[in-house]
Design a protein around this motif. Structure first.
Motif, PDB file in Angstrom:
ATOM      1  N   MET A  88       8.818 -75.934  32.558  1.00  0.00           N
ATOM      2  CA  MET A  88       9.170 -76.737  31.385  1.00  0.00           C
ATOM      3  C   MET A  88       8.114 -77.824  31.136  1.00  0.00           C
ATOM      4  O   MET A  88       7.782 -78.115  29.983  1.00  0.00           O
ATOM      5  N   LYS A  89       7.603 -78.399  32.205  1.00  0.00           N
ATOM      6  CA  LYS A  89       6.566 -79.423  32.063  1.00  0.00           C
ATOM      7  C   LYS A  89       5.323 -78.810  31.416  1.00  0.00           C
ATOM      8  O   LYS A  89       4.739 -79.394  30.492  1.00  0.00           O
ATOM      9  N   THR A  90       4.945 -77.615  31.880  1.00  0.00           N
ATOM     10  CA  THR A  90       3.793 -76.934  31.301  1.00  0.00           C
ATOM     11  C   THR A  90       4.048 -76.608  29.833  1.00  0.00           C
ATOM     12  O   THR A  90       3.172 -76.799  28.977  1.00  0.00           O
ATOM     13  N   LEU A  91       5.261 -76.131  29.535  1.00  0.00           N
ATOM     14  CA  LEU A  91       5.623 -75.823  28.154  1.00  0.00           C
ATOM     15  C   LEU A  91       5.556 -77.069  27.281  1.00  0.00           C
ATOM     16  O   LEU A  91       5.043 -77.035  26.165  1.00  0.00           O
ATOM     17  N   MET A  92       6.089 -78.183  27.786  1.00  0.00           N
ATOM     18  CA  MET A  92       6.065 -79.437  27.016  1.00  0.00           C
ATOM     19  C   MET A  92       4.625 -79.902  26.773  1.00  0.00           C
ATOM     20  O   MET A  92       4.300 -80.377  25.675  1.00  0.00           O
ATOM     21  N   GLU A  93       3.780 -79.752  27.785  1.00  0.00           N
ATOM     22  CA  GLU A  93       2.373 -80.134  27.593  1.00  0.00           C
ATOM     23  C   GLU A  93       1.744 -79.257  26.521  1.00  0.00           C
ATOM     24  O   GLU A  93       0.965 -79.744  25.687  1.00  0.00           O
TER      25      GLU A  93
END
Length: 137
Positions: A88-93
């Motif tokens: 999710m962090k990668t997606l948000m970035e």
């Protein structure tokens, strides 16, 4: 009576000694029987106590196994949660980067639109000016 005749040649003390020995034997036998029964009760109690202790050990071992399994499941779930959070962090970035690109495109598009609007206004002004000259206004 016949018992008395048997011991008559030995005297009355012999008879008293034999009676005392028989009484001692009788009570000694009762004492031994009671002693055996007491030992059996104690052995039964000890056996039950050992069974209870073994049951407690087995129960504790079962709880430890269940706790270990639960801790393993929790650790696996936490690992999955951490992986999901990283994804999710990668997606948000990625979304943030995409938004920045879109924002830059929008700002550039707005700038071009303003330039085009100025050119159209300028062309309209020129056309109006030419039209006014031609019509004599």
């Amino acid at each position: 009576m016949e018992v008395l005749k048997l011991f008559a040649p030995y005297g009355p003390t012999w008879l008293g000694g034999v009676l005392l020995a028989l009484i001692a034997f009788y009570f000694g036998r009762q004492f031994l029987d009671e002693y055996k029964a007491q030992n059996e009760r104690k052995a039964t109690i000890d056996l039950k106590r050992e069974e209870r202790k073994q049951d407690e050990v087995n129960e504790r071992a079962q709880r430890d196994r269940e706790r270990s399994q639960m801790e393993g499941r929790i650790a696996a779930q936490m690992e999955r949660s951490n992986s999901l959070m990283e994804a999710m962090k990668t997606l948000m970035e990625s979304v943030v980067a995409s938004n920045e690109v879109l924002h830059n495109d929008l700002a550039h598009s707005q700038s071009r639109s303003q330039n085009m609007a100025q050119k159209v206004d300028h062309i309209c002004d020129r056309v109006d000016l030419l039209y006014d000259k031609e019509t004599g206004r």
